[in-house]
Design a protein around this motif. Structure first.
Motif, mmCIF file in Angstrom:
data_model
loop_
_atom_site.group_PDB
_atom_site.id
_atom_site.type_symbol
_atom_site.label_atom_id
_atom_site.label_comp_id
_atom_site.label_asym_id
_atom_site.label_seq_id
_atom_site.Cartn_x
_atom_site.Cartn_y
_atom_site.Cartn_z
ATOM 1 N N MET A 1 0.847 -1.149 0.000
ATOM 2 C CA MET A 1 0.000 0.000 0.000
ATOM 3 C C MET A 1 0.910 1.234 0.000
ATOM 4 O O MET A 1 1.907 1.282 0.702
ATOM 5 C CB MET A 1 -0.899 -0.022 1.230
ATOM 6 N N LEU A 2 0.558 2.200 -0.819
ATOM 7 C CA LEU A 2 1.253 3.477 -0.860
ATOM 8 C C LEU A 2 0.250 4.601 -0.642
ATOM 9 O O LEU A 2 -0.926 4.461 -0.955
ATOM 10 C CB LEU A 2 1.951 3.687 -2.204
ATOM 11 N N ILE A 3 0.737 5.683 -0.139
ATOM 12 C CA ILE A 3 -0.092 6.871 0.057
ATOM 13 C C ILE A 3 0.565 8.007 -0.715
ATOM 14 O O ILE A 3 1.750 8.297 -0.509
ATOM 15 C CB ILE A 3 -0.218 7.226 1.555
ATOM 16 N N ASN A 4 -0.191 8.644 -1.619
ATOM 17 C CA ASN A 4 0.385 9.718 -2.418
ATOM 18 C C ASN A 4 0.391 11.037 -1.649
ATOM 19 O O ASN A 4 -0.064 11.110 -0.503
ATOM 20 C CB ASN A 4 -0.313 9.838 -3.780
ATOM 21 N N LYS A 5 0.924 12.064 -2.288
ATOM 22 C CA LYS A 5 1.035 13.369 -1.628
ATOM 23 C C LYS A 5 -0.314 13.936 -1.209
ATOM 24 O O LYS A 5 -0.398 14.701 -0.259
ATOM 25 C CB LYS A 5 1.742 14.363 -2.553
ATOM 26 N N ALA A 6 -1.351 13.567 -1.929
ATOM 27 C CA ALA A 6 -2.689 14.052 -1.609
ATOM 28 C C ALA A 6 -3.327 13.253 -0.469
ATOM 29 O O ALA A 6 -4.443 13.540 -0.056
ATOM 30 C CB ALA A 6 -3.582 13.994 -2.849
ATOM 31 N N GLY A 7 -2.612 12.233 0.028
ATOM 32 C CA GLY A 7 -3.134 11.420 1.120
ATOM 33 C C GLY A 7 -4.031 10.283 0.666
ATOM 34 O O GLY A 7 -4.661 9.628 1.484
ATOM 35 N N ARG A 8 -4.089 10.022 -0.654
ATOM 36 C CA ARG A 8 -4.935 8.938 -1.177
ATOM 37 C C ARG A 8 -4.182 7.621 -1.118
ATOM 38 O O ARG A 8 -3.034 7.518 -1.550
ATOM 39 C CB ARG A 8 -5.367 9.247 -2.609
ATOM 40 N N VAL A 9 -4.850 6.609 -0.609
ATOM 41 C CA VAL A 9 -4.275 5.270 -0.482
ATOM 42 C C VAL A 9 -4.434 4.522 -1.794
ATOM 43 O O VAL A 9 -5.475 4.596 -2.454
ATOM 44 C CB VAL A 9 -4.977 4.501 0.666
ATOM 45 N N ARG A 10 -3.409 3.769 -2.167
ATOM 46 C CA ARG A 10 -3.434 2.912 -3.356
ATOM 47 C C ARG A 10 -2.812 1.573 -2.993
ATOM 48 O O ARG A 10 -1.789 1.506 -2.311
ATOM 49 C CB ARG A 10 -2.617 3.520 -4.506
ATOM 50 N N TYR A 11 -3.469 0.499 -3.452
ATOM 51 C CA TYR A 11 -2.830 -0.812 -3.383
ATOM 52 C C TYR A 11 -1.849 -0.870 -4.536
ATOM 53 O O TYR A 11 -2.119 -0.355 -5.622
ATOM 54 C CB TYR A 11 -3.855 -1.931 -3.516
ATOM 55 N N VAL A 12 -0.721 -1.519 -4.313
ATOM 56 C CA VAL A 12 0.336 -1.520 -5.319
ATOM 57 C C VAL A 12 0.901 -2.923 -5.479
ATOM 58 O O VAL A 12 1.092 -3.651 -4.504
ATOM 59 C CB VAL A 12 1.481 -0.561 -4.910
ATOM 60 N N LYS A 13 1.165 -3.288 -6.733
ATOM 61 C CA LYS A 13 1.904 -4.508 -7.046
ATOM 62 C C LYS A 13 3.142 -4.091 -7.823
ATOM 63 O O LYS A 13 3.067 -3.286 -8.744
ATOM 64 C CB LYS A 13 1.081 -5.452 -7.922
ATOM 65 N N GLN B 1 1.662 -1.676 -10.737
ATOM 66 C CA GLN B 1 0.213 -1.632 -10.899
ATOM 67 C C GLN B 1 -0.362 -0.993 -9.640
ATOM 68 O O GLN B 1 0.046 -1.338 -8.529
ATOM 69 C CB GLN B 1 -0.380 -3.034 -11.033
ATOM 70 N N THR B 2 -1.276 -0.080 -9.835
ATOM 71 C CA THR B 2 -1.931 0.543 -8.682
ATOM 72 C C THR B 2 -3.435 0.350 -8.786
ATOM 73 O O THR B 2 -3.980 0.212 -9.881
ATOM 74 C CB THR B 2 -1.611 2.048 -8.585
ATOM 75 N N MET B 3 -4.066 0.349 -7.641
ATOM 76 C CA MET B 3 -5.513 0.180 -7.608
ATOM 77 C C MET B 3 -6.077 0.931 -6.416
ATOM 78 O O MET B 3 -5.512 0.890 -5.318
ATOM 79 C CB MET B 3 -5.866 -1.303 -7.497
ATOM 80 N N ASP B 4 -7.183 1.590 -6.635
ATOM 81 C CA ASP B 4 -7.916 2.236 -5.555
ATOM 82 C C ASP B 4 -8.551 1.131 -4.708
ATOM 83 O O ASP B 4 -9.190 0.224 -5.252
ATOM 84 C CB ASP B 4 -9.001 3.140 -6.149
#
Length: 82
Positions: free
Chosen positions: A1-13, A62-65
């Motif tokens: 899981m990553l969190i971008n600068k805007a604070g949005r969480v993304r699942y990541v592969k 790959q990222t996913m909301d």
């Protein structure tokens, strides 16, 4: 899981793909090569580097909301799925 600068969480592969391709052995070859040298893959790597053929990989992401996780008919977080 990553969190971008805007604070949005993304699942990541993360996918590392060899630019040298993938080489497989048939059953008979694997028995012969493995029987002669159980470290044949390591030896091949050392020999290739010594000859100047350095291994390379490309990194794909790959990222996913997280809200989209249930929209698939399979588990998108399963490491065996792309």
């Amino acid at each position: 899981m990553l969190i971008n600068k805007a604070g949005r969480v993304r699942y990541v592969k993360f996918h590392w793909k060899s630019t040298c391709g993938v080489k497989c052995l048939l059953d008979d070859e694997a028995k012969r090569v493995g029987g002669d040298n159980h470290s044949h893959a390591t030896q091949d790597l050392y020999d290739s580097i010594k000859a100047g053929n350095y291994p390379e990989w490309k990194l794909f992401i790959q990222t996913m909301d997280p809200e989209d996780e249930d929209k698939f008919d399979f588990d998108p977080l399963d490491v065996t799925k792309i």
